[in-house]
Write an enzyme that holds these catalytic residues in place. Structure first.
Site, short mmCIF file in Angstrom:
data_model
loop_
_atom_site.label_atom_id
_atom_site.label_comp_id
_atom_site.label_asym_id
_atom_site.label_seq_id
_atom_site.Cartn_x
_atom_site.Cartn_y
_atom_site.Cartn_z
N GLU A 291 0.71 -1.33 -0.02
CA GLU A 291 0.20 -0.07 0.10
C GLU A 291 1.07 1.27 -0.13
OE1 GLU A 291 -3.54 -2.09 2.62
OE2 GLU A 291 -2.07 -0.56 3.62
N PRO A 292 1.61 1.39 -1.11
CA PRO A 292 2.27 2.93 -1.17
C PRO A 292 1.51 3.95 -1.31
CG PRO A 292 2.44 1.84 -3.27
CD PRO A 292 1.75 0.71 -2.30
N GLY A 293 1.78 4.85 -0.68
CA GLY A 293 0.88 6.22 -0.61
C GLY A 293 2.01 7.53 -0.89
N ARG A 294 2.43 7.68 0.40
CA ARG A 294 3.46 8.89 0.60
C ARG A 294 4.61 8.68 -0.64
NH1 ARG A 294 5.24 11.08 5.32
NH2 ARG A 294 4.06 9.41 6.56
N ARG A 331 1.41 19.16 9.07
CA ARG A 331 2.19 18.16 9.45
C ARG A 331 3.40 18.58 10.56
NH1 ARG A 331 5.42 15.49 6.63
NH2 ARG A 331 5.37 13.43 7.56
N TYR A 335 3.42 16.36 13.64
CA TYR A 335 4.65 15.28 13.83
C TYR A 335 5.78 15.92 13.93
CZ TYR A 335 0.93 12.49 11.38
OH TYR A 335 -0.27 11.68 10.85
N CYS A 362 -4.52 32.47 13.07
CA CYS A 362 -4.27 33.28 14.45
C CYS A 362 -3.97 32.08 15.58
CB CYS A 362 -5.61 33.98 14.71
SG CYS A 362 -5.56 34.89 16.23
N GLU A 363 -2.76 31.47 15.45
CA GLU A 363 -2.55 30.46 16.30
C GLU A 363 -0.93 30.48 16.43
OE1 GLU A 363 -3.38 27.54 18.51
OE2 GLU A 363 -5.11 28.31 17.05
N TYR A 391 -0.04 14.06 2.24
CA TYR A 391 -0.70 14.35 3.51
C TYR A 391 -0.56 15.98 3.75
CZ TYR A 391 -0.46 9.57 4.38
OH TYR A 391 -0.45 8.05 4.15
#
Length: 432
Positions: A291-294, A331, A335, A362-363, A391
């Site tokens: 299942e490759p995604g990235r 991300r 992470y 505003c964070e 992602y």
């Protein structure tokens, strides 16, 4: 020179992707903007399909992990490249079905599939349900019986393999919300239960040990453990499991500190283990899925921003504030993910200052990259954050009611809009 191997510097001294000047593309479509190299995506797909033919004799299937980047344009590419698709929600499934993706090549994942999603999947005839827990098994069995169908299922199993990656993206160890545990006998027990049910047929097992992994050893160990389990189920209970899904997790190069292994080398090493264990335990080699995604989309994409402010705090920090941020790439705050960035019009310039690239939300935690060396940055410069194809769009939000950016695909020197920019009208469309 760049962490993305498809980037170049053109005669104007600007970044070039897929034969097009990144600055020109950004001026045409506006910033912030996701730009993807379609030809690179297809090249990555073909590494997997060729490896399955080379190392498994075609007895397998690469499933694109749709959660990495889900939209109709991407799913059409995956369909054309003869891959399968891994979806983890009804929304991803609906998107795939809306562009005519073959339902039999869709594998439905997720640790909490709700009833409406299961109805949609059963009616569509998805190829496999990857069952995560006992409650889901019971619900799926009931719905399948009511519809007069038999759902083909695989169980997600935790092989207990430690992957050396961020703790939030380690999913194969015992303390994980996903799947059934081997060590406790839970996985064995659920297969015995399912074998007696009318609405499901157990055909395989699945594991996923984590993401952004650069070492072959965890994948090799997981393959050995899962094949031993398949052999044990045959010997102890007479249950023949014909499919083994080894998940994804192959790492990509985000910064110069990352050293990924060529994906076909991973697959060759795992295939060797598969053949060894099958011979040792006298079992037929199962149909192998991955299942490759990235690794399909991450290094094919970048995000372009326009600098709106340079704020120097003497002896403390210099902030370069851009017109995007955590709403288009969360991300870093999730992470502590690391990225590289380049000035679009001076990508090879020597670093003259250390800056922190901050977003417009505003964070206080809205930061994309901390402490990166760049040439002198000024207001109005365009900045490209590299390897953002996975992602970023899929995790994007409307925090502060900021519209999500568009996606532009480049192929054969042509820029095509894949996802349009959200408007303010889009933001209020469902408001009452």
């Amino acid at each position: 020179m760049f962490v993305m191997d498809t980037l170049k510097v053109n005669n104007n001294g600007n970044l070039e992707l897929g034969g097009l000047d990144v600055q020109s593309v950004a001026r045409e479509f506006g910033t912030p903007l996701y730009i993807m190299d379609e030809d690179k995506i297809r090249q990555n797909c073909r590494v997997y399909t060729k490896s399955i033919n080379d190392y498994y004799g075609g007895n397998g299937l690469a499933l694109y992990a749709g959660k990495a980047l889900a939209c109709k344009y991407i799913f059409n590419i995956i369909k054309e490249e003869n891959m399968g698709l891994d979806v983890s929600s009804g929304g991803e499934l609906f998107t795939a079905l809306s562009c005519g993706f073959p339902a039999e090549k869709i594998y439905f994942h997720g640790n909490h599939k709700i009833e409406d999603e299961l109805f949609l999947a059963l009616d569509a005839g998805v190829g496999r349900f990857v069952v995560d827990n006992k409650s889901e098994l019971e619900l799926l069995n009931r719905l399948a019986v009511e519809k007069g169908k038999v759902a083909q299922i695989a169980f997600r199993v935790k092989p207990g393999v430690e992957a050396h990656t961020h703790e939030f993206i380690r999913t194969g160890q015992i303390d994980s919300k996903f799947g059934f545990t081997l060590e406790t006998g839970e996985a064995e027990e659920i297969i015995k239960i399912a074998a007696a049910l009318e609405g499901v047929k157990v055909v395989g097992v699945h594991c996923h040990i984590g993401s952004q992994i650069f070492d072959r050893a965890p994948f090799e160990l997981a393959a050995r453990i899962m094949l031993e389990f398949i052999a044990d189920m045959r010997d102890k209970h007479g249950v023949k499991l014909t499919e083994l899904n080894l998940g994804g997790g192959f790492g990509i190069k985000y910064t110069d500190d990352d050293n990924p292994i060529s994906y076909d080398h991973y697959i060759a090493a795992i295939a060797k283990v598969v053949d060894e264990v099958c011979a040792e335990r006298n079992i037929q080699r199962p149909f192998i899925l991955m299942e490759p995604g990235r690794s399909i989309v991450a290094d094919a994409g970048l995000t372009v921003y326009t600098v709106g402010e340079v704020k120097e705090i003497p002896n403390i920090r210099t902030y370069v504030v851009v017109d995007g941020g955590m709403t288009d790439n969360p991300r870093h705050i999730m992470y502590d993910a690391k990225y590289d960035a380049k000035l679009v019009s001076n990508p090879c310039g020597a670093a003259e200052q250390t800056v922190t690239i901050a977003g417009r939300c505003c964070e206080s935690g809205d930061v994309l990259i901390r402490d990166i060396g760049l040439p002198k940055v000024k207001v109005g410069d365009m900045l490209a954050v590299l390897s953002t194809g996975a992602y970023n769009y899929s995790m994007a939000s409307n925090y502060n009611r900021i519209p999500r950016p568009p996606i532009v695909m480049i192929s054969n020197g042509e820029a095509k809009l894949a996802v349009r920019r959200e408007s303010y009208e889009d933001l209020i469309r469902n408001d009452m």
